[in-house]
Design a protein around this motif. Structure first.
Motif, short mmCIF file in Angstrom:
data_model
loop_
_atom_site.label_atom_id
_atom_site.label_comp_id
_atom_site.label_asym_id
_atom_site.label_seq_id
_atom_site.Cartn_x
_atom_site.Cartn_y
_atom_site.Cartn_z
N GLU A 77 0.85 -1.18 0.00
CA GLU A 77 0.00 0.00 0.00
C GLU A 77 0.89 1.23 0.00
O GLU A 77 2.02 1.18 0.49
N SER A 79 1.30 5.49 0.78
CA SER A 79 0.80 6.59 1.60
C SER A 79 0.13 7.63 0.71
O SER A 79 0.34 7.65 -0.51
N PRO A 80 -0.68 8.52 1.28
CA PRO A 80 -1.35 9.55 0.48
C PRO A 80 -0.35 10.40 -0.30
O PRO A 80 0.79 10.61 0.13
N ARG A 140 4.71 1.99 8.24
CA ARG A 140 4.25 2.29 6.89
C ARG A 140 4.99 1.39 5.91
O ARG A 140 6.09 0.89 6.20
N GLN A 237 -4.27 15.36 6.84
CA GLN A 237 -4.56 13.94 6.96
C GLN A 237 -5.96 13.71 7.52
O GLN A 237 -6.67 12.81 7.08
N GLY A 241 -6.75 12.83 4.05
CA GLY A 241 -5.80 11.73 3.97
C GLY A 241 -6.36 10.38 4.33
O GLY A 241 -7.51 10.06 4.03
N ASP A 242 -5.54 9.57 5.03
CA ASP A 242 -5.92 8.18 5.30
C ASP A 242 -6.15 7.90 6.78
O ASP A 242 -5.99 6.77 7.24
N TRP A 243 -6.57 8.91 7.51
CA TRP A 243 -6.74 8.71 8.95
C TRP A 243 -7.97 7.89 9.30
O TRP A 243 -8.23 7.62 10.48
N GLN A 244 -8.73 7.48 8.31
CA GLN A 244 -9.85 6.57 8.59
C GLN A 244 -9.36 5.14 8.78
O GLN A 244 -10.10 4.27 9.26
N SER A 245 -8.11 4.88 8.40
CA SER A 245 -7.53 3.55 8.55
C SER A 245 -6.89 3.39 9.92
O SER A 245 -6.68 4.37 10.64
#
Length: 251
Positions: A77, A79-80, A140, A237, A241-245
């Motif tokens: 995966e 990162s944003p 990460r 973020q 961004g991806d802070w829902q993960s």
């Protein structure tokens, strides 16, 4: 059941099942003399391209070592797609920016030279070592690109048309971070933080007149440059961004 491992290393080599990978002198020394690991101990490896793998140490010498890849733990995966541009600070503060920006998920870090910059010098090799170590620790799966410092004018002259730049300015007209970030949600992004002395008036005027730039405010208090970096990236973020993960679960 996948064997348990605590130590996580970035390896600049392809990773696949049953692959034999080399460990450089620094990695071998760290595993042998600092962590006191022995042959047969388990590692977690990643290279920014092939996901995350568990491996077993097969050799630990004074000059190098090796490990055998066993099984994949996570698919790759990324990162944003957000860049950080910042004016280099004093050594400790600059190191902090590289470390925390990596933890906050930036894809690239581009130091910029402005009229009020404290320094134009930065050791690229040191910066790359810091971001690799931070990526290893924060789990990460990729490592941000790090570039040598460039003058602000030179960076903007070659700015990609499809990337929006958010300039965090302590003076002049600016809108609240939440409002600005949300308005450009889904776009490729970059965040620019100025030097400790702030941007020059001429720089602010130039930046505010560019169609690909939005001026962003970070609240009513004047922040230190490194604080502004952490604040701006955290806000971006949270909204874009991806802070829902969540971090990967380790049994």
């Amino acid at each position: 059941m996948t064997p348990k491992a605590e130590t996580r290393l970035f390896i600049d080599t392809p990773l696949f099942e049953a692959a034999s990978v080399s460990l450089d002198q620094g990695q071998a020394h760290y595993l042998r003399s600092v962590l006191r690991l022995q042959i047969g101990a388990k590692l977690i490896l990643f290279n920014g391209q092939d996901g995350e793998w568990i491996a077993e140490i097969t050799d630990l010498g004074k000059k190098n070592g090796s490990a055998q890849v066993i099984d994949k733990l996570r698919e790759q995966e990324f990162s944003p797609d957000v860049w950080l541009l910042f004016a280099p600070l004093k050594k400790t503060a600059t190191d902090l920016v590289f470390q925390k920006a990596t933890e906050l998920g930036v894809s690239a870090i581009k130091p910029v030279i402005t009229k009020h910059s404290n320094t134009e010098r930065m050791k690229l090799e040191r910066a790359q070592a810091i971001v690799i170590e931070a990526a290893e620790q924060c789990e990460r799966l990729d490592v941000p690109e790090v570039q040598n410092p460039s003058k602000l004018e030179a960076i903007l002259a070659e700015w990609p048309e499809d990337r929006h730049l958010f300039v965090c300015a302590e003076a002049g007209p600016a809108n609240a971070a939440e409002k600005v970030f949300v308005a450009h949600q889904g776009e490729k992004a970059a965040i620019l933080i100025g030097p400790e002395g702030g941007f020059a008036v001429s720089e602010l005027e130039f930046l505010s007149n560019q169609p690909f730039i939005s001026m962003v405010g970070l609240g009513p208090r004047v922040l230190r440059a490194e604080t502004a970096v952490l604040s701006a990236l955290s806000c971006w973020q949270a909204f874009c961004g991806d802070w829902q993960s969540r971090p990967p679960h380790r049994e």
